[in-house]
Structures are given as C-alpha cells and as structure tokens.
Scaffold this motif. Structure first.
Motif, PDB file in Angstrom:
ATOM      1  N   ALA A 710       0.848  -1.215  -0.159  1.00  0.00           N
ATOM      2  CA  ALA A 710      -0.070   0.028  -0.108  1.00  0.00           C
ATOM      3  C   ALA A 710       0.981   1.156   0.175  1.00  0.00           C
ATOM      4  CB  ALA A 710      -0.823   0.025   1.177  1.00  0.00           C
ATOM      5  N   LEU A 711       1.920   1.255   0.696  1.00  0.00           N
ATOM      6  CA  LEU A 711       2.732   2.331   0.873  1.00  0.00           C
ATOM      7  C   LEU A 711       4.088   2.559  -0.096  1.00  0.00           C
ATOM      8  CD1 LEU A 711       2.543   2.806   4.513  1.00  0.00           C
ATOM      9  CD2 LEU A 711       0.830   3.671   2.970  1.00  0.00           C
ATOM     10  N   GLY A 712       4.329   1.804  -0.865  1.00  0.00           N
ATOM     11  CA  GLY A 712       5.429   1.976  -1.678  1.00  0.00           C
ATOM     12  C   GLY A 712       5.941   0.653  -2.433  1.00  0.00           C
ATOM     13  N   GLN A 713       5.711  -0.491  -2.328  1.00  0.00           N
ATOM     14  CA  GLN A 713       6.411  -1.579  -2.963  1.00  0.00           C
ATOM     15  C   GLN A 713       5.763  -1.627  -4.327  1.00  0.00           C
ATOM     16  OE1 GLN A 713       5.533  -5.878  -2.067  1.00  0.00           O
ATOM     17  NE2 GLN A 713       7.382  -5.458  -0.800  1.00  0.00           N
ATOM     18  N   GLU A 714       6.629  -1.621  -5.367  1.00  0.00           N
ATOM     19  CA  GLU A 714       6.009  -1.800  -6.875  1.00  0.00           C
ATOM     20  C   GLU A 714       7.161  -2.145  -7.626  1.00  0.00           C
ATOM     21  OE1 GLU A 714       5.138   1.760  -9.016  1.00  0.00           O
ATOM     22  OE2 GLU A 714       6.382   3.012  -7.736  1.00  0.00           O
ATOM     23  N   ILE A 715       6.904  -2.720  -8.591  1.00  0.00           N
ATOM     24  CA  ILE A 715       7.797  -3.023  -9.739  1.00  0.00           C
ATOM     25  C   ILE A 715       7.231  -2.144 -10.729  1.00  0.00           C
ATOM     26  CG2 ILE A 715       8.358  -4.540 -11.661  1.00  0.00           C
ATOM     27  CD1 ILE A 715       9.616  -5.546  -9.022  1.00  0.00           C
ATOM     28  N   ALA A 716       8.081  -1.064 -10.886  1.00  0.00           N
ATOM     29  CA  ALA A 716       7.790  -0.009 -12.103  1.00  0.00           C
ATOM     30  C   ALA A 716       8.671  -0.081 -13.527  1.00  0.00           C
ATOM     31  CB  ALA A 716       7.935   1.368 -11.642  1.00  0.00           C
TER      32      ALA A 716
END
Lengths: 809, 284
Positions: A710-716
């Motif tokens: 929710a607060l920041g984890q991503e594969i961008a």
C-alpha cells in the motif's frame, strides 16, 4: 502410573493440541542458523548455471556468439534455445495454459528474459562466462501499457496469429486482438447494467492495482542431479508445490514419474513466487543430463525481482449502484489485466483471473457482473497470488475502495454503509451473485467488536477537529481512518472446479504410529515459514491423543510424502489440515477396536477421552493411546491387522471463507507526504484456531506485506520497459523501523464443512490489510474532496495528492 | 551479483598503499568500509583489478578532540562517531547525522573517509562536512595537502582527490551554537529524498553565523552560502526562513528518480531546511 494422578486438564495440556500457543518446533534450527535451504545443498562435482539475460524489453535476436564464453576458465557449456529445441524444451507450458520460452527463441519479450544458460564449475566462472557471451539484438517497439497493447499493430507473440495474421484462439477462448490473451466473465451482464442504469445512486471509479512482487527473502533456485546409472533425477528446489513440479517435469521431459524425486527443503518464504515453473529449473535439469553432474541455479535479488513471478497489475473499473439509503443494488467490474510477455499466472485452470469473482466482498449484492481481459505486454510474466488466494487481494481492494467511493457519493459514513450491506449471519451458507457459496460468517458481530475496540465514534470526532485545526492553520497533519472488511476465499479446492493443468486440488496426509506411541505424519503440502510441523502435529494431537511433541511432521519429499498440490492460497489448513484430521480419525477408529479388545468390552462400549479410550460409565477402566499403539504392533488381536497407520486424501466440498475487520489510524504530514501509522487493529475470524501464537505471527507478517504494497512497494517500468525498481534500494521491503505496532483480535465462526472447522489465515491480513492502509491515506483527504488515488502511497504520491487538492497554499 | 576477478591487497601502512597506487594507477582503488565500492563491483559497474583494503593500515583511525579542532581518522566508523561521548559534546551534529545513515550493521563498517571520498551525492557526510567547513587531508607519494570540503566535490563521483591520493583524515573546526541534521528518506537504509545540515550561532537575539548544506539534491553536496547569509543578523523569523529557503532553492538542482519528481524534491527540500533551521535555532 503418572496418568492416574493427572487431572483431565493436565492430560489436555500435555497434548499441546489445538488451541495451544505451542512454540514453533522449526525455530530451534532457524534461530541457530541450521536451516537447510536449497543454496545450502552442496553435492560432489556440483556445477553452477546462470543466465545471460536480455537488457531489452522487446528485441529480435540476430546472433548469439558463445565462442569467447567457452574459453573462460571453468565454463563447460552454454545452452541456447537451439540446443533445447531438439528436445522440445525451448518452450515450456505455463500453469495458465499458455507457454513460455525457456531460452529466447529468436526474440525477447521482457527485460531480464533468459537468453542463454552458462554452465560452469562455480558461480564465479559462470558470471564471467555470462559477460563473455555476445548477443546481438535488433530492438523492436516496446509496449508497457496494456491498453496501448490492445490497439497496437505490433504483434508481441507470433504464436497468437494465424497465417492470415488474424488472431487465433488462446487457451481460454477467442482473442479480441493479437495481444489479447483471454476474456473471462462471471455474473449477469444485462441485468446488472439495467439495475445500474435505473439506479438513483451510482458511484464509478477506475483504479490501478499496481504491479508488485512477492519478494521472499530466499530467492528461487534448484539443484538438479541426474544419476545416469540408475536413470533417476533428483530435483531439490524452492517449490511451493513439489508434487505438481514432479508431474510437470515428467510430462515435459518424458522421464517417468517414478524416476523423478522432487525435494523442497526448508523454504525461506514463498508468497506465491515459488508456485510456478521457471526456465532455471528446466535448464538445470537439461544441464545435469548433458554433463552428468549436479547443477545448481540460484537467482540473485535482481533476477528475482525482475523475472520470476510478479503480482497484481490490474486496471479495475467499477460501477456500484445503491438506493439513497445506501442499500447496494448492483456491482459491475471490468478488469484489464497486464500479464506481461507470457501468461504465467498460477491459477486453477478454469479461473484465468483467479477468484476475482469474489469481488462482491462481504456484502449482500443481488446483481453483479465481472469481465476480465488478459493482455500481453513487454513486461515479465507472472501474475501470481502474492500472499493471497488467486487474485483475492485485487477483488477485496476493488470492493473496499468502491464502498468508500459510494460512501462519498452518498455522503455517508463508510462504516455504517458497510454495516447495512453486510451479508447477515442467518443468510449463510450464502450464494453470491458471482457464483460462490460462502460457508459461514458473522460479519456484524466482528464489525461491532472492531469499531468498539478502537472507539470509532471518538476517532471520527477527533478527525473532524483535526480538519478544523488544519483549516485554521494550527496543524499541517491530517488524520485518516482506514476501514476494511474482507471476506477471503481460500482452500482450493474442490476437485470438481479446481485443478491446475488437470491436477485436482485435493491434498493428503499419511500417518504412521510407532509402537511406543510416537508418530510421523507426512503431507502433500510444504511449509515456507507457516509452521506446519508445529500446527499439523497439534491437529493430530487432539485427534489421536498423542502429544504433539511426539509427532514428527514431514513434507516436501515426493518419494516419501503422499501426493498433494502444495502450499499457497491459504490451502494447507483447509485442505491438508482436513486430510490430517480425517487420517487421524481413521487411526482413532482402529484404536477404538483395539482398546475394546484390550478392555474386554464391545467396541461401542468405549469412548475417546483426550488421550485414551475409557469404558463408558467406568472411567477408571481405560487404555491410553500409547498402550494401544504398543498393542497394535505387538499383540495378536483376532480380526485386526497389526500396525497403526492411515492415509487420507481430502477433496474439500467447498472453499472456506475467512473474514476480518481492520482499522488503521494514520497521521499524514501534508508537506512531506510522510504517513505515520498511529494504530492498527486487526480482527481475524479464521474459524477454529489451531495455534493462536502462529496466527498472530501470520497476521503480523501479512499486515507488514500489506503495508509494503500500500505504501510503496512496486515493480515500476519506464517507457522502454526497463525495470526501475530492481533492487531493494528502490523496491520497498519494510524493516522493523517502518512497521507499526499491531493489535490483533478475533472472533470464531467455524467452517461448517471442514472436519475441525478451520478456515486458513496466512493470507487474510494481506488481503484485508492493503485496502485498510490505502483507505486510511485516502480517508485523510476525503474532507478536501479526494475520491480516489492509486497506490502505492509513497511519500511523493501522497504529497502529489495534497498538492493537487491545493493544500500547499 | 558476482564481481569480475580482482587482486586483493591488504597493506599494513600508508607507504604500502601509496606504492600500490603508484604501481597500478587507474587499475587500483582503495576501500574503507566497502559499502559503496563492493556493490558497484558486484554489479560490474566498477572495474577494479586491484582492490586495496585499508582495514589493516596503521594511523587512519582515531577521534581527537582538540581545543579548536576535531580530527577524525578516515577509518573512523559511523558507529564510533555515534558512541564517542567527547565528540557528541564537541560536535553533536555528527552523531545526529550518523544515526540517520543506513542501519547499525552498515554503520559498523561504513567509515567517514569512505563516505566522504566516494563522491556519491547520496552520502550524508559530504554535505555535513561542508556545513562544518571541514578540511580533508589527502596523502600521495608527492606529499600531503589539505582541501576544504566546500572545494572538494566536482560532480557525481568526481572529487579533487587524485587517483594516486588517499584521504586520510578530516579536520573540523569546533562548531558553535545550535545544530540539526534533518533527513527525509523512504525507509531505513535509504539515501535522502532531501537532507539539510544546519549549524547556527546566536548573539543576543540575532543569528551571528549560519552554515547550511544540502544532501542528494544535486550531483554534489550543496553548500548554500546564500541560505546561511539570509539568516545572519535576523531573529530567524518567518521572513528569514523564507529567504534562506529561497536562496537554497536557487542552489540545488535535483533530478527525478524513484523518490519523486523535481517539484516534489524542491518542495521537500524547503520543508526539511525550515525544520532543520528551526531545530538548530532552538538549540543555539
């Protein structure tokens, strides 16, 4: 005899059975660094394999030159697709009915794709060999947006079109476009649209559930060892489903299944990342066959984040209609699912979008319709269920956001809106509009308990005051109250509708009681940190009356364990846990006959009591299970075979439906975008509770992964298909510092169809946690007109929301 | 994440280090704690045929608190800074900043010299040393020289240090007044989204001197002379804060990365600086 003076309470405590917070038996080795993970396995003459990976997201390969690599000291071989093609192994089937390149077959479809496999004497030589392989690429147009993909003339996958360039059918039906994978529908389209068209209140929202990654602490890997003398292949690996891997390896390699032994040793977290089959497994097996030596392949962190099994990446558009009083009348959900270059989702075969059709959530919604379109892009393949059961996180996030948006539309309190729409206790078993039959629930009780625990009304009053203070310039911090009420669907599942590649999703337990009253139980599942060796022994202790400390639980070796479909989707307790109880009951049934014989009474005249069979009405006459076990092996009993063993294969009649009520209180620094979680309350109802301590640990872990997402984890990705978050510097993995205190609570609503009433809990906190954290952020800005903003809510995106709402003056 | 092959050297004294540097030139790199260099080597972004480990070299350790100046040996670790009582009294901003660097495991290995000499704009010590007007001692086979921290940084990973020189020590004039090191980061272990080092002295009710440096907002640390000057002579009121912030924003040049776009970073830099000044002023 000690037994004779022990009270019944003492005897119950001595078993450490269900309901006991028994300490984890696994932890003695883990806390002393004595775990045995795949990378701990070292065999004589073992080689090491690693991949040359594509730097491009979409490119044609014009040449691969391995000459220089073969000259690197220690490098023994370099495999390319050309080497695998004669074996038919340059492509492999995916769990989703698609196929995937093992090594790049003429082109690459995502950055990091496996191009060649360098086999060397050690991993240093392999790394040098990788540097020396020269691959020439001709770049192709890159598509990272699924909507663009569906409009593009660029054909990502040549195997999706026929000779006339028209799209040909995929595994799940016709394609709408050459880059389209499938359309999957549930519910009734026309009635849903009609209700929405005529509704007095309709809320609409489009939300993107960003791409992320399960990121277990241990990455994926394997050791393949082909014994050319006896023809047996042993494959150690980080497998969440070792038996399924054995079957798949047999099917694609042609090696008979009895000649394949798959072993999952200790696994350092899975979270869905270790369900699928990866090119590394295939290449290691081939390399071992070619060289006659064991071959190890272990991902590094970047490999793991960039190439094996991402999660989510769902674009979800919703419409929800209601009466002016807030009673929901219909729900429509349209999803565009980005699957990357290959459809490698790990879902039951009949469910290409997993259990997304649980998206009516915990609410009594009479009419609903769901449509999911899967799309190819130039991103890594996957789409696994990261700490959830087959897209349930997406479904729950969707409905819990739609509820919030509807509350805004209605000008209503979101807690009250939930309450008036919950499925009522007396409606269970409840048939939902999108097809599932919820087994049991008592949502109102759980919700009331949660709101009371946090003093919800006082929180809202404080929030109103905070908004006033903010507007008056007294503070620069806003307060958000995040609510979520989730219903999970776990325990896949009934073989009648759940299979993976045709393998029915039952599970199993085999028990052997030893003559001195201890036991070993083997299961078709495999723990990755869930504590199966602790909890399954507790189920058995309660079922068969032998202490949990006297029961060894073993999993993960296909030569010894009974066949099962493994551990993911919170299925171990609902399915293998049920098999364990059922096998235990078979043991108990035989023990009853033995006890009756020993006590010289009729079978029906004895009854089970904690750890013994007693003569009804004469509790001083009994035989303990320990005595019975000895007699089973050492006393000739007419009409009864020696021994005390049982096996159960359990095909569950239904899924189980755990649920919970979460509340998060958050303060947000409007100027920096930094959120501070003041309070997190989690009430979970997972039915019968086997080990409260382990449940609490699972809840803490799941909430922490929810916080991350929710607060920041991503594969961008950037527009060229480059992964921007390929290391833990940029991929958010929370540390103890970022994790708030969690308050856990529970209600108990047993599953009516599960032998011990348990439902599964490992994934609930993630499923319910993500919308709770997200809703807290969004709720903080509700007073300033925010309807919806996409996750992840990292500092700059929160700042951007504040900025766009004009809060920076 | 496997580095290319390299020769590992572990000399016992500085002469040995300098001899290796003279012998191998560009092919050699010295390593202090290794937390920047080793990851670069493992990613094969740094090609280091000869790695010279400074751990065994005599004379690079130690914290000396003089009457006017503080001397930190290049191999002093962040953990040593945090644990040194005399230093905490003489220059408390060092401890405050060191506690915001990475995590305890990294701080056990990470050194002042490495943090300063590497020239990574994300490192915290360079900006801090500019704020404190420190001088760096550079030793080469040709001799010893000192370079001011404010003159040391040229571009990302480019500094006034010659390839054949070793940074051996840092000399800091004993700071006066109040201090603050304010850092916004995404999580423990992260580089700053924005960080501000402020040392401020007070005479009567007015600001007598102020030194301000910013971290990770340009390709070098940014010593903002204008920001400090904007505070001197004022009562550090709202107008002075605004002027300092504006001057600082004129000196930084952040780039977009995963922490956020330029507009966000500039905004946060202003917020962080104001908070740092307010905290430092309250302690002055």
């Amino acid at each position: 005899m000690k037994d004779e003076v022990d009270t019944r309470e003492d005897r119950v405590a001595n078993l450490k059975g269900m309901g006991c917070s028994r300490k984890r038996v696994e932890d003695a080795r883990f806390t002393q660094g004595k775990g045995n993970y795949v990378d701990d396995i070292k065999l004589d003459g073992m080689l090491f394999g690693d991949f040359v990976r594509s730097p491009y997201a979409h490119a044609r390969i014009t040449s691969i030159d391995i000459e220089e690599a073969l000259k690197v000291p220690g490098v023994l071989a370099v495999l390319t697709a050309a080497d695998l093609e004669p074996l038919g192994l340059h492509w492999m089937p995916t769990l989703a009915g698609d196929k995937q390149m093992v090594l790049a077959d003429g082109k690459v479809l995502f950055q990091g794709q496996e191009v060649a496999f360098v086999v060397a004497e050690d991993r240093y030589a392999a790394a040098d060999g990788i540097e020396a392989v020269v691959v020439e690429y001709e770049e192709l147009p890159v598509i990272v947006d699924p909507f663009e993909s569906l409009k593009s003339d660029v054909v990502l996958r040549e195997d999706t079109v026929g000779e006339d360039s028209a799209p040909i059918d995929g595994a799940h039906g016709p394609r709408k476009h050459h880059n389209h994978i499938f359309t999957w529908e549930a519910g009734d389209k026309a009635p849903t649209e009609e209700v929405i068209a005529n509704a007095e209140v309709v809320a609409e929202e489009t939300m993107y559930y960003h791409r992320t990654h399960p990121c277990p602490l241990e990455t994926c890997g394997c050791v393949a060892s082909m014994d050319k003398v006896n023809g047996k292949l042993t494959l150690w690996g980080t497998f969440q489903a070792p038996h399924a891997i054995r079957t798949v390896v047999s099917l694609i390699s042609g090696i008979e299944e009895h000649n394949i032994r798959v072993i999952s040793p200790d696994i350092g977290g899975g979270f869905g990342n270790k369900v699928g089959a990866y090119p590394g497994y295939v290449c290691s097996v081939v390399a071992s066959i070619v060289t006659g030596k064991p071959v190890k392949w272990i991902e590094d962190r970047m490999d793991n984040l960039m190439t094996t099994a991402f999660a989510r990446d769902y674009w979800m558009s919703g419409k929800i209609s209601a009466t002016p009083e807030g009673k929901i009348t219909a729900l429509r959900c349209q999803v565009t699912a980005d699957h990357g270059g290959f459809d490698a989702c790990a879902d039951p075969t009949k469910f290409p979008a997993g259990f997304m059709n649980i998206c009516t959530g915990s609410y009594d919604i009479p009419t609903a319709y769901l449509e999911v379109d899967g799309v190819y892009t130039n991103k890594a393949p996957g789409g696994v269920s990261y700490r959830c059961s087959f897209r349930v996180t997406e479904a729950v996030y969707f409905i819990e956001r739609m509820i919030e948006v509807l509350a805004i539309e209605l000008g209503m309190d979101a807690a009250e809106l939930r309450r008036i729409n919950f499925i009522k206790k007396e409606q269970f078993p409840y048939k939902a509009a999108l097809g599932w039959e919820y087994d049991s629930g008592d949502y109102h009780t759980a919700w009331d308990k949660a709101l009371k625990a946090v003093d919800y009304d006082a929180l809202r009053a404080e929030q109103v005051q905070r908004v006033e203070d903010f507007k008056a310039g007294k503070t620069r911090k806003l307060m958000g109250i995040g609510l979520s009420f989730f219903t999970e669907i776990v325990g896949a599942g009934p073989v009648k509708n759940c299979d993976i590649l045709g393998l029915g999703m039952f599970d199993s337990c085999e028990i052997r009681i030893h003559p001195t009253g201890s036991a070993i139980a083997r299961l078709g599942t495999i723990s990755q940190g869930q504590g199966h060796a602790t909890t399954f022994a507790q189920i058995l202790a309660s079922e068969i009356g032998l202490p949990a400390d006297s029961i060894t639980v073993e999993e993960g070796d296909t030569d010894t364990a009974p066949y099962g479909l493994g551990t993911y989707g919170s299925r171990s307790t609902p399915v293998a846990g049920a098999a364990t109880a059922m096998a235990g009951r078979k043991i108990r049934a035989k023990a009853q006959m033995i006890a009756a014989y020993l006590l010289e009474v009729h079978d029906d005249d004895v009854e089970f009591d904690v750890d013994r069979f007693v003569v009804k009405g004469a509790p001083e006459k009994f035989k303990t299970m320990k005595e019975i076990a000895f007699a089973a092996y050492n006393q000739a009993i007419p009409g009864i075979e020696p021994g005390l063993e049982a096996v159960s294969y359990y095909d569950p009649p239904n899924m189980t439906y755990p649920f919970g009520a979460y509340v998060c209180v958050m303060d947000i620094d409007v100027d920096t975008g930094v959120p501070d979680i003041r309070r997190f309350y989690a009430l979970d109802d997972c039915g019968t509770r086997i080990n409260p301590m382990i449940i609490e640990g699972q809840v803490h872990g799941g909430l922490t992964e929810a916080l991350a997402v929710a607060l920041g984890q991503e594969i961008a990705y950037d527009n060229m298909g480059n992964v921007k978050t390929g290391t833990l510097m940029d991929f958010f993995l929370p540390t103890a510092w970022e994790v708030p205190n969690y308050e856990t609570d529970f209600t108990v609503t047993p599953s009516p169809h599960h032998p011990i009433g348990a439902k599964g809990v490992g994934e609930s906190p993630h499923v319910g946690g993500v919308p709770c954290f997200s809703n807290a952020v969004q709720d903080a800005f509700r007073a300033f007109g925010l309807r919806h903003t996409n996750m992840p809510h990292d500092h700059w995106r929160i700042w951007k929301t504040a900025n766009e709402l004009g809060l920076h003056g | 994440m496997i580095p290319a092959g390299f020769e590992y050297h572990r000399p016992r004294d500085l002469e040995g280090v300098l001899a290796l540097l003279d012998e191998h030139g560009d092919d050699a790199r010295v390593m202090a704690g290794g937390h920047s260099l080793i990851p670069m080597m493992k990613l094969r972004m740094a090609d280091v045929p000869h790695l010279i480990d400074l751990q065994a070299v005599d004379g690079l350790a130690g914290i000396e608190i003089g009457a006017d100046e503080i001397r930190l040996g290049a191999m002093v670790t962040q953990t040593e800074i945090i644990g040194h009582a005399g230093l905490a009294e003489a220059a408390p901003i060092l401890r405050e900043a060191a506690l915001q660097i990475a995590d305890p495991q990294v701080r056990n290995m990470g050194t002042v010299g490495g943090n300063i000499a590497n020239g990574d704009p994300g490192n915290d010590m360079p900006g801090l040393m500019q704020c404190l007007d420190a001088r760096f001692t550079l030793v080469g086979s040709g001799g010893v020289r000192e370079v001011a921290a404010r003159e040391f940084y040229e571009a990302a990973y480019m500094t006034a240090r010659e390839d054949e020189e070793v940074l051996t020590a840092v000399t800091i004039p004993r700071p006066a007044g109040g201090h603050a090191y304010e850092k916004q980061k995404r999580k423990i272990g992260d580089y700053a989204t924005a960080a501000a080092a402020v040392q401020i002295a007070k005479e009567g009710r007015a600001c007598a001197s102020a030194a301000i440096a910013m971290t990770n907002l340009s390709d070098t640390p940014v010593f903002s002379e204008g920001a400090g000057a904007a505070l001197v002579g004022t009562a550090v009121d709202a107008a002075a804060l605004a002027a300092a912030s504006e001057a600082m924003l004129g000196d930084i040049d952040p780039t977009e990365d995963n922490r956020g776009p330029v507009a966000f970073k500039r905004h946060v830099a202003g917020v962080i600086l104001r908070r740092a000044i307010e905290r430092a002023w309250s302690r002055a």
